[in-house]
Design a protein around this motif. Structure first.
Motif, PDB file in Angstrom:
ATOM      1  N   THR A   1      56.481  27.599  51.525  1.00 26.33           N
ATOM      2  CA  THR A   1      57.566  28.544  51.261  1.00 26.33           C
ATOM      3  C   THR A   1      57.008  29.742  50.510  1.00 26.33           C
ATOM      4  O   THR A   1      55.966  29.648  49.851  1.00 26.33           O
ATOM      5  CB  THR A   1      58.684  27.900  50.423  1.00 26.33           C
ATOM      6  N   GLN A   2      57.700  30.861  50.591  1.00 25.93           N
ATOM      7  CA  GLN A   2      57.248  32.055  49.875  1.00 25.93           C
ATOM      8  C   GLN A   2      57.206  31.787  48.377  1.00 25.93           C
ATOM      9  O   GLN A   2      56.298  32.241  47.690  1.00 25.93           O
ATOM     10  CB  GLN A   2      58.133  33.256  50.201  1.00 25.93           C
ATOM     11  N   ALA A   3      58.158  31.025  47.852  1.00 25.54           N
ATOM     12  CA  ALA A   3      58.177  30.698  46.423  1.00 25.54           C
ATOM     13  C   ALA A   3      56.938  29.899  46.038  1.00 25.54           C
ATOM     14  O   ALA A   3      56.329  30.148  44.993  1.00 25.54           O
ATOM     15  CB  ALA A   3      59.448  29.933  46.073  1.00 25.54           C
ATOM     16  N   GLN A   4      56.538  28.934  46.869  1.00 25.15           N
ATOM     17  CA  GLN A   4      55.330  28.155  46.588  1.00 25.15           C
ATOM     18  C   GLN A   4      54.093  29.053  46.634  1.00 25.15           C
ATOM     19  O   GLN A   4      53.200  28.943  45.799  1.00 25.15           O
ATOM     20  CB  GLN A   4      55.182  27.008  47.590  1.00 25.15           C
ATOM     21  N   PHE A   5      54.059  29.927  47.627  1.00 26.12           N
ATOM     22  CA  PHE A   5      52.934  30.853  47.765  1.00 26.12           C
ATOM     23  C   PHE A   5      52.834  31.747  46.533  1.00 26.12           C
ATOM     24  O   PHE A   5      51.774  31.886  45.937  1.00 26.12           O
ATOM     25  CB  PHE A   5      53.119  31.685  49.035  1.00 26.12           C
ATOM     26  N   ASP A   6      53.954  32.344  46.124  1.00 24.05           N
ATOM     27  CA  ASP A   6      53.966  33.242  44.971  1.00 24.05           C
ATOM     28  C   ASP A   6      53.601  32.509  43.685  1.00 24.05           C
ATOM     29  O   ASP A   6      52.985  33.092  42.790  1.00 24.05           O
ATOM     30  CB  ASP A   6      55.329  33.911  44.825  1.00 24.05           C
ATOM     31  N   ALA A   7      53.985  31.226  43.567  1.00 22.12           N
ATOM     32  CA  ALA A   7      53.711  30.453  42.355  1.00 22.12           C
ATOM     33  C   ALA A   7      52.281  29.912  42.307  1.00 22.12           C
ATOM     34  O   ALA A   7      51.881  29.335  41.302  1.00 22.12           O
ATOM     35  CB  ALA A   7      54.709  29.293  42.251  1.00 22.12           C
ATOM     36  N   SER A   8      51.522  30.098  43.376  1.00 25.18           N
ATOM     37  CA  SER A   8      50.186  29.502  43.444  1.00 25.18           C
ATOM     38  C   SER A   8      49.099  30.343  42.778  1.00 25.18           C
ATOM     39  O   SER A   8      47.930  30.037  42.892  1.00 25.18           O
ATOM     40  CB  SER A   8      49.815  29.234  44.905  1.00 25.18           C
ATOM     41  N   GLY A   9      49.480  31.397  42.084  1.00 20.59           N
ATOM     42  CA  GLY A   9      48.486  32.227  41.394  1.00 20.59           C
ATOM     43  C   GLY A   9      47.768  33.183  42.325  1.00 20.59           C
ATOM     44  O   GLY A   9      46.568  33.403  42.203  1.00 20.59           O
ATOM     45  N   VAL A  10      48.499  33.780  43.251  1.00 19.80           N
ATOM     46  CA  VAL A  10      47.897  34.694  44.215  1.00 19.80           C
ATOM     47  C   VAL A  10      47.319  35.912  43.497  1.00 19.80           C
ATOM     48  O   VAL A  10      47.948  36.482  42.615  1.00 19.80           O
ATOM     49  CB  VAL A  10      48.931  35.156  45.266  1.00 19.80           C
ATOM     50  N   GLN A  11      46.115  36.265  43.898  1.00 21.16           N
ATOM     51  CA  GLN A  11      45.489  37.512  43.474  1.00 21.16           C
ATOM     52  C   GLN A  11      45.067  38.241  44.740  1.00 21.16           C
ATOM     53  O   GLN A  11      44.982  37.642  45.813  1.00 21.16           O
ATOM     54  CB  GLN A  11      44.257  37.237  42.608  1.00 21.16           C
ATOM     55  N   TYR A  12      44.805  39.529  44.620  1.00 24.40           N
ATOM     56  CA  TYR A  12      44.310  40.300  45.751  1.00 24.40           C
ATOM     57  C   TYR A  12      42.948  40.854  45.408  1.00 24.40           C
ATOM     58  O   TYR A  12      42.718  41.349  44.308  1.00 24.40           O
ATOM     59  CB  TYR A  12      45.276  41.422  46.129  1.00 24.40           C
ATOM     60  N   PHE A  13      42.034  40.736  46.369  1.00 23.47           N
ATOM     61  CA  PHE A  13      40.700  41.281  46.220  1.00 23.47           C
ATOM     62  C   PHE A  13      40.677  42.626  46.936  1.00 23.47           C
ATOM     63  O   PHE A  13      40.844  42.690  48.144  1.00 23.47           O
ATOM     64  CB  PHE A  13      39.655  40.332  46.816  1.00 23.47           C
ATOM     65  N   PHE A  14      40.528  43.696  46.159  1.00 18.25           N
ATOM     66  CA  PHE A  14      40.481  45.061  46.687  1.00 18.25           C
ATOM     67  C   PHE A  14      39.016  45.459  46.865  1.00 18.25           C
ATOM     68  O   PHE A  14      38.197  45.203  45.980  1.00 18.25           O
ATOM     69  CB  PHE A  14      41.130  46.040  45.711  1.00 18.25           C
ATOM     70  N   GLU A  15      38.707  46.106  47.977  1.00 18.90           N
ATOM     71  CA  GLU A  15      37.354  46.585  48.254  1.00 18.90           C
ATOM     72  C   GLU A  15      37.441  48.041  48.699  1.00 18.90           C
ATOM     73  O   GLU A  15      38.207  48.362  49.601  1.00 18.90           O
ATOM     74  CB  GLU A  15      36.720  45.734  49.352  1.00 18.90           C
ATOM     75  N   ILE A  16      36.650  48.912  48.061  1.00 23.56           N
ATOM     76  CA  ILE A  16      36.648  50.337  48.369  1.00 23.56           C
ATOM     77  C   ILE A  16      35.243  50.733  48.803  1.00 23.56           C
ATOM     78  O   ILE A  16      34.267  50.433  48.104  1.00 23.56           O
ATOM     79  CB  ILE A  16      37.086  51.192  47.155  1.00 23.56           C
ATOM     80  N   LYS A  17      35.155  51.420  49.949  1.00 23.58           N
ATOM     81  CA  LYS A  17      33.866  51.880  50.466  1.00 23.58           C
ATOM     82  C   LYS A  17      33.873  53.395  50.595  1.00 23.58           C
ATOM     83  O   LYS A  17      34.868  53.984  51.000  1.00 23.58           O
ATOM     84  CB  LYS A  17      33.588  51.290  51.852  1.00 23.58           C
ATOM     85  N   VAL A  18      32.723  54.006  50.281  1.00 22.90           N
ATOM     86  CA  VAL A  18      32.540  55.434  50.533  1.00 22.90           C
ATOM     87  C   VAL A  18      32.025  55.577  51.958  1.00 22.90           C
ATOM     88  O   VAL A  18      31.259  54.746  52.441  1.00 22.90           O
ATOM     89  CB  VAL A  18      31.565  56.081  49.517  1.00 22.90           C
ATOM     90  N   ILE A  19      32.465  56.638  52.629  1.00 20.33           N
ATOM     91  CA  ILE A  19      31.962  56.959  53.962  1.00 20.33           C
ATOM     92  C   ILE A  19      31.114  58.221  53.799  1.00 20.33           C
ATOM     93  O   ILE A  19      31.642  59.304  53.548  1.00 20.33           O
ATOM     94  CB  ILE A  19      33.111  57.204  54.957  1.00 20.33           C
ATOM     95  N   ARG A  20      29.808  58.059  53.921  1.00 18.42           N
ATOM     96  CA  ARG A  20      28.900  59.186  53.714  1.00 18.42           C
ATOM     97  C   ARG A  20      28.889  60.116  54.925  1.00 18.42           C
ATOM     98  O   ARG A  20      29.303  59.729  56.016  1.00 18.42           O
ATOM     99  CB  ARG A  20      27.495  58.652  53.430  1.00 18.42           C
ATOM    100  N   GLU A  21      28.388  61.325  54.733  1.00 17.56           N
ATOM    101  CA  GLU A  21      28.362  62.320  55.808  1.00 17.56           C
ATOM    102  C   GLU A  21      27.572  61.846  57.013  1.00 17.56           C
ATOM    103  O   GLU A  21      27.862  62.224  58.142  1.00 17.56           O
ATOM    104  CB  GLU A  21      27.811  63.644  55.287  1.00 17.56           C
ATOM    105  N   ASP A  22      26.546  61.000  56.788  1.00 21.95           N
ATOM    106  CA  ASP A  22      25.743  60.506  57.912  1.00 21.95           C
ATOM    107  C   ASP A  22      26.388  59.308  58.611  1.00 21.95           C
ATOM    108  O   ASP A  22      25.812  58.732  59.528  1.00 21.95           O
ATOM    109  CB  ASP A  22      24.326  60.165  57.452  1.00 21.95           C
ATOM    110  N   GLY A  23      27.597  58.930  58.173  1.00 18.85           N
ATOM    111  CA  GLY A  23      28.320  57.828  58.807  1.00 18.85           C
ATOM    112  C   GLY A  23      28.084  56.467  58.185  1.00 18.85           C
ATOM    113  O   GLY A  23      28.762  55.503  58.528  1.00 18.85           O
ATOM    114  N   THR A  24      27.119  56.361  57.277  1.00 19.77           N
ATOM    115  CA  THR A  24      26.886  55.075  56.620  1.00 19.77           C
ATOM    116  C   THR A  24      27.968  54.831  55.569  1.00 19.77           C
ATOM    117  O   THR A  24      28.653  55.758  55.140  1.00 19.77           O
ATOM    118  CB  THR A  24      25.489  55.025  55.963  1.00 19.77           C
TER     119      THR A  24
END
Length: 161
Positions: A54-77
């Protein structure tokens, strides 16, 4: 020595997969190559919904989110410039980037739900750009001159940058 055999009647009839395993977050902002207002943007996602509990069980399970940020360089890397685990909040979860990003640069970000060491699927990437900042110098007074007298009680003050 062989492993003990468990009769088929003792096996559980239902399997409870990891609730984070199929829950996918939707990225809210910034998206669509939007320009941020500063160099430490706030990334916001719409929380994932549960598939196996259930959504309540999911929310109570200590959910965290892992955010990842990448730079896109001019050469495409690309290169990861920031990553962080952030506890889920009600409805949406936000994370302010922990470092000052480069101005006038393209970035992409994604996120995934986490419950303990278990990870759900990554969201799709969203693109954003950082602004070009205006750098103003220290103003230099021109008129009236230093220690000079103003011609009246409402002098015109003139400076240069």
């Amino acid at each position: 020595m062989s492993a003990p055999t468990i009769p088929w009647t003792k096996w559980p009839t239902t399997v409870s997969p990891n609730p984070a395993s199929s829950a996918r977050a939707a990225l809210a902002m910034p998206t669509n190559n939007a320009e941020t207002v500063d160099l430490t943007p706030v990334l916001t996602l719409v929380n994932a919904t549960a598939d196996f509990v259930t959504q309540a069980q999911f929310d109570a399970s200590g959910v965290q989110y892992f955010f990842e940020i990448k730079v896109i360089r001019e050469d495409g890397t690309e290169a990861i410039v920031d990553a962080n685990r952030t506890p889920q909040t009600t409805g949406t979860t936000s994370y302010r980037v922990n470092l000052e990003l480069e101005e006038t640069t393209s970035y992409k970000w994604r996120a995934r739900p986490m419950i303990g060491a278990e990870a759900g699927p990554w969201s799709d990437y969203a693109l954003f750009r950082t602004p070009t900042l205006i750098h103003l110098g220290i103003p230099t007074p021109l008129a009236p001159p230093n220690n000079g007298e103003a011609p009246d009680l409402t002098p015109e003050l003139v400076v240069t940058n």
